[in-house]
Design a protein around this motif. Structure first.
Motif, PDB file in Angstrom:
ATOM      1  N   ARG A 125     -24.568  -5.674  14.833  1.00 16.01           N
ATOM      2  CA  ARG A 125     -23.990  -5.852  16.175  1.00 16.01           C
ATOM      3  C   ARG A 125     -22.709  -5.022  16.325  1.00 16.01           C
ATOM      4  O   ARG A 125     -22.488  -4.391  17.369  1.00 16.01           O
ATOM      5  CB  ARG A 125     -23.685  -7.334  16.398  1.00 16.01           C
ATOM      6  CG  ARG A 125     -24.919  -8.232  16.501  1.00 16.01           C
ATOM      7  CD  ARG A 125     -24.536  -9.616  17.025  1.00 16.01           C
ATOM      8  NE  ARG A 125     -25.668 -10.539  16.964  1.00 16.01           N
ATOM      9  CZ  ARG A 125     -25.861 -11.407  15.972  1.00 16.01           C
ATOM     10  NH1 ARG A 125     -24.978 -11.463  14.983  1.00 16.01           N
ATOM     11  NH2 ARG A 125     -26.911 -12.205  15.985  1.00 16.01           N
ATOM     12  N   HIS A 126     -21.881  -5.017  15.252  1.00 15.84           N
ATOM     13  CA  HIS A 126     -20.645  -4.227  15.305  1.00 15.84           C
ATOM     14  C   HIS A 126     -20.954  -2.735  15.450  1.00 15.84           C
ATOM     15  O   HIS A 126     -20.318  -2.030  16.258  1.00 15.84           O
ATOM     16  CB  HIS A 126     -19.831  -4.490  14.038  1.00 15.84           C
ATOM     17  CG  HIS A 126     -18.547  -3.726  13.979  1.00 15.84           C
ATOM     18  ND1 HIS A 126     -17.500  -3.966  14.859  1.00 15.84           N
ATOM     19  CD2 HIS A 126     -18.145  -2.711  13.170  1.00 15.84           C
ATOM     20  CE1 HIS A 126     -16.501  -3.144  14.584  1.00 15.84           C
ATOM     21  NE2 HIS A 126     -16.868  -2.370  13.557  1.00 15.84           N
ATOM     22  N   GLU A 127     -21.934  -2.228  14.688  1.00 14.11           N
ATOM     23  CA  GLU A 127     -22.307  -0.817  14.772  1.00 14.11           C
ATOM     24  C   GLU A 127     -22.865  -0.478  16.152  1.00 14.11           C
ATOM     25  O   GLU A 127     -22.612   0.607  16.700  1.00 14.11           O
ATOM     26  CB  GLU A 127     -23.341  -0.481  13.689  1.00 14.11           C
ATOM     27  CG  GLU A 127     -22.798  -0.537  12.277  1.00 14.11           C
ATOM     28  CD  GLU A 127     -21.786   0.559  12.031  1.00 14.11           C
ATOM     29  OE1 GLU A 127     -21.919   1.636  12.645  1.00 14.11           O
ATOM     30  OE2 GLU A 127     -20.858   0.340  11.237  1.00 14.11           O
ATOM     31  N   ILE A 128     -23.628  -1.381  16.691  1.00 17.53           N
ATOM     32  CA  ILE A 128     -24.181  -1.143  18.040  1.00 17.53           C
ATOM     33  C   ILE A 128     -23.055  -1.053  19.066  1.00 17.53           C
ATOM     34  O   ILE A 128     -23.078  -0.194  19.972  1.00 17.53           O
ATOM     35  CB  ILE A 128     -25.183  -2.261  18.400  1.00 17.53           C
ATOM     36  CG1 ILE A 128     -26.440  -2.120  17.530  1.00 17.53           C
ATOM     37  CG2 ILE A 128     -25.563  -2.195  19.873  1.00 17.53           C
ATOM     38  CD1 ILE A 128     -27.407  -3.283  17.675  1.00 17.53           C
ATOM     39  N   ALA A 133     -19.794   2.396  22.612  1.00 10.02           N
ATOM     40  CA  ALA A 133     -18.503   2.955  23.027  1.00 10.02           C
ATOM     41  C   ALA A 133     -18.494   4.480  22.908  1.00 10.02           C
ATOM     42  O   ALA A 133     -17.978   5.190  23.778  1.00 10.02           O
ATOM     43  CB  ALA A 133     -17.385   2.348  22.175  1.00 10.02           C
ATOM     44  N   ALA A 134     -19.115   5.016  21.804  1.00  9.11           N
ATOM     45  CA  ALA A 134     -19.177   6.469  21.639  1.00  9.11           C
ATOM     46  C   ALA A 134     -20.011   7.110  22.742  1.00  9.11           C
ATOM     47  O   ALA A 134     -19.665   8.168  23.288  1.00  9.11           O
ATOM     48  CB  ALA A 134     -19.760   6.805  20.263  1.00  9.11           C
ATOM     49  N   GLU A 139     -20.466  10.323  27.698  1.00  7.77           N
ATOM     50  CA  GLU A 139     -20.859  10.400  29.103  1.00  7.77           C
ATOM     51  C   GLU A 139     -19.657  10.697  29.992  1.00  7.77           C
ATOM     52  O   GLU A 139     -19.749  11.496  30.937  1.00  7.77           O
ATOM     53  CB  GLU A 139     -21.528   9.087  29.520  1.00  7.77           C
ATOM     54  CG  GLU A 139     -22.906   8.872  28.887  1.00  7.77           C
ATOM     55  CD  GLU A 139     -23.516   7.556  29.306  1.00  7.77           C
ATOM     56  OE1 GLU A 139     -22.789   6.734  29.928  1.00  7.77           O
ATOM     57  OE2 GLU A 139     -24.717   7.337  29.010  1.00  7.77           O
ATOM     58  N   ALA A 140     -18.535  10.079  29.667  1.00  4.76           N
ATOM     59  CA  ALA A 140     -17.335  10.339  30.467  1.00  4.76           C
ATOM     60  C   ALA A 140     -16.878  11.793  30.317  1.00  4.76           C
ATOM     61  O   ALA A 140     -16.512  12.447  31.303  1.00  4.76           O
ATOM     62  CB  ALA A 140     -16.217   9.383  30.041  1.00  4.76           C
ATOM     63  N   ALA A 141     -16.925  12.307  29.068  1.00  2.00           N
ATOM     64  CA  ALA A 141     -16.539  13.702  28.863  1.00  2.00           C
ATOM     65  C   ALA A 141     -17.501  14.653  29.559  1.00  2.00           C
ATOM     66  O   ALA A 141     -17.102  15.681  30.126  1.00  2.00           O
ATOM     67  CB  ALA A 141     -16.496  14.000  27.361  1.00  2.00           C
ATOM     68  N   PHE A 142     -18.806  14.328  29.518  1.00  5.01           N
ATOM     69  CA  PHE A 142     -19.795  15.175  30.186  1.00  5.01           C
ATOM     70  C   PHE A 142     -19.584  15.178  31.706  1.00  5.01           C
ATOM     71  O   PHE A 142     -19.671  16.233  32.364  1.00  5.01           O
ATOM     72  CB  PHE A 142     -21.193  14.678  29.840  1.00  5.01           C
ATOM     73  CG  PHE A 142     -22.296  15.488  30.453  1.00  5.01           C
ATOM     74  CD1 PHE A 142     -22.595  16.758  29.978  1.00  5.01           C
ATOM     75  CD2 PHE A 142     -23.040  14.995  31.516  1.00  5.01           C
ATOM     76  CE1 PHE A 142     -23.607  17.515  30.541  1.00  5.01           C
ATOM     77  CE2 PHE A 142     -24.049  15.742  32.089  1.00  5.01           C
ATOM     78  CZ  PHE A 142     -24.344  17.010  31.596  1.00  5.01           C
ATOM     79  N   GLN A 143     -19.310  14.032  32.248  1.00  6.51           N
ATOM     80  CA  GLN A 143     -19.045  13.965  33.689  1.00  6.51           C
ATOM     81  C   GLN A 143     -17.780  14.734  34.043  1.00  6.51           C
ATOM     82  O   GLN A 143     -17.722  15.400  35.084  1.00  6.51           O
ATOM     83  CB  GLN A 143     -18.929  12.501  34.107  1.00  6.51           C
ATOM     84  CG  GLN A 143     -20.245  11.727  33.998  1.00  6.51           C
ATOM     85  CD  GLN A 143     -20.076  10.263  34.307  1.00  6.51           C
ATOM     86  OE1 GLN A 143     -18.971   9.801  34.619  1.00  6.51           O
ATOM     87  NE2 GLN A 143     -21.169   9.507  34.229  1.00  6.51           N
TER      88      GLN A 143
END
Length: 434
Positions: A125-128, A133-134, A139-143
């Motif tokens: 769950r922690h890794e997910i 978040a990554a 996605e934010a950087a791509f936008q």
């Protein structure tokens, strides 16, 4: 006369049937509680055995001689049965204890597995969450990148690539010119050093010659030629009064620069000798026998390496097999009349000589193989090598240049050394440091 009670004869079979019937009645008791049932059966067995043993004891007193043997046999069987019953109860208690231990172990393993599964679930769950978040950051950087004008980005990338290519080209050109300049400078320094050494030796010889006629006889001849790999040295007379060289016998030697030990070069008995890679770093000396007198001439210093040959060898080592165009001059010490072009293959595992599709020799590296520069042959000695593929099969090969001849020798010795084989010439010392 009043008769006593009539005793009924009881056989062993009847006693066994009664015992088995009692045992069956005990087993038929309710099966809801297994532990109580087993205790009841065990108790019933002991009670029955005691009763049976008591009955047989009383019966033994009252029976006649005819049935006494049967009663004794029955008592013995009951005793054996009692012993077996105790053994089986002991084994059953041990098995029960083992089953209990195994049950406790399985219970503990189940609990540990459950804790481990819970731990792995929490980690997953922690890794997910981290992966989510990554992904959100990407996605934010791509936008954000999409909002930047595409034309300016393309122009910036093209300019950057052009600058990198120009920088690489300038760096390569600068390095290449720098290396070439250093090689030319080293070559010029070697030439100057050789000239200074020759001049110094000339002065020393003239000074020694002025001291007496006997000493003067040692300087009737001299070595002519550059003292570097890729050239050849020739014995020449210094004065017109020197005996003709056709009347002299010659033997060349190597002098190690460390221990000054003089080692014979087998077969080097000509006026001309071409240094080979094994001679680099060693002084060459030639003994000349004239009218019973022995004279010696030697190089001014150790034989120097050929410029750029080391880097050329390092490039060839990366290739599994290198081909050289050669001409066969001799085969098994006889002149080879057909001077057609052959191919000399130097590989990591073997050496091969072929003419088109026809293979004349192909041998793996072994202690019977020999390879060295030719030890005579005039001006062509610097272009030729001697190769003994195996006992009874040898060649003298001429290369297109002295660089390829020395490269073939060094490359073959390098590959042979990987197989712990010193690939040298006839009569050479087998202790070789590569």
């Amino acid at each position: 006369m009043k008769k006593g009670p009539v005793l009924r004869r009881v056989s062993v079979r009847d006693l066994a049937d009664k015992f088995e019937k009692g045992f069956a009645d005990a087993e038929s008791v309710g099966k809801s509680d297994e532990s109580k049932l087993r205790e009841l059966v065990a108790l019933e067995r002991h009670v029955l055995l005691e009763k049976l043993n008591s009955a047989l004891g009383s019966l033994q007193v009252r029976v006649t001689d005819r049935t006494k043997d049967d009663v004794d046999e029955a008592i013995s069987m009951v005793a054996d049965l009692s012993v077996k019953l105790k053994q089986s109860e002991g084994e059953f208690s041990q098995e029960k204890e083992h089953v209990k231990i195994l049950a406790d172990f399985l219970k503990q393993a189940t609990e540990d597995t459950k804790r481990l599964v819970d731990k792995e679930k929490n980690f997953a769950r922690h890794e997910i969450e981290i992966a989510k978040a990554a992904v959100q950051r990407v996605e934010a950087a791509f936008q954000e990148q999409q909002r930047i004008p595409i034309t300016s980005d393309n122009l910036g990338s093209e300019d950057l690539m052009k600058e990198v290519q120009d920088a690489r080209r300038i760096k390569m050109l600068h390095q290449h010119s720098k290396v070439l300049e250093m090689e030319l400078e080293l070559q010029e320094l070697r030439i100057q050093l050789a000239e200074m050494s020759t001049y110094s030796n000339q002065l020393l010889k003239e000074l020694t010659m002025s001291k007496g006629l006997e000493v003067k006889k040692c300087y009737l001849y001299e070595l002519d030629g550059p003292e570097i790999l890729g050239s050849y040295l020739c014995i020449t007379p210094r004065t017109e009064t020197a005996p003709h060289l056709s009347e002299c016998s010659v033997q060349w030697y190597r002098i190690c620069s460390k221990d000054k030990e003089k080692k014979n070069i087998s077969g080097a008995t000509k006026l001309v000798y071409a240094p080979e890679p094994f001679d680099v770093g060693q002084i060459l000396l030639a003994d000349i026998v004239v009218n019973g007198d022995r004279l010696s001439v030697q190089t001014n210093g150790p034989i120097g390496p050929a410029p750029g040959l080391g880097s050329y060898i390092e490039e060839l080592v990366r290739i599994s097999e290198t081909e050289f165009n050669v001409v066969v001059i001799q085969m098994n010490e006889e002149i080879y009349s057909v001077h057609s072009v052959h191919v000399f293959h130097v590989g990591k595992m073997r050496v091969k000589l072929s003419e088109g599709r026809f293979v004349k020799a192909k041998e793996s590296y072994s202690t019977s193989m020999q390879l060295c520069g030719t030890r005579g042959g005039g001006n062509a000695a610097a272009l030729s090598l001697f190769w003994q593929a195996k006992e009874g099969l040898s060649f003298v090969l001429a290369f297109e240049s002295d660089r390829e001849r020395n490269a073939a020798i060094m490359l073959a010795r390098r590959f042979a050394f990987d197989w712990s084989i010193a690939l040298l010439g006839p009569g050479d010392c087998t202790i070789w440091n590569g």
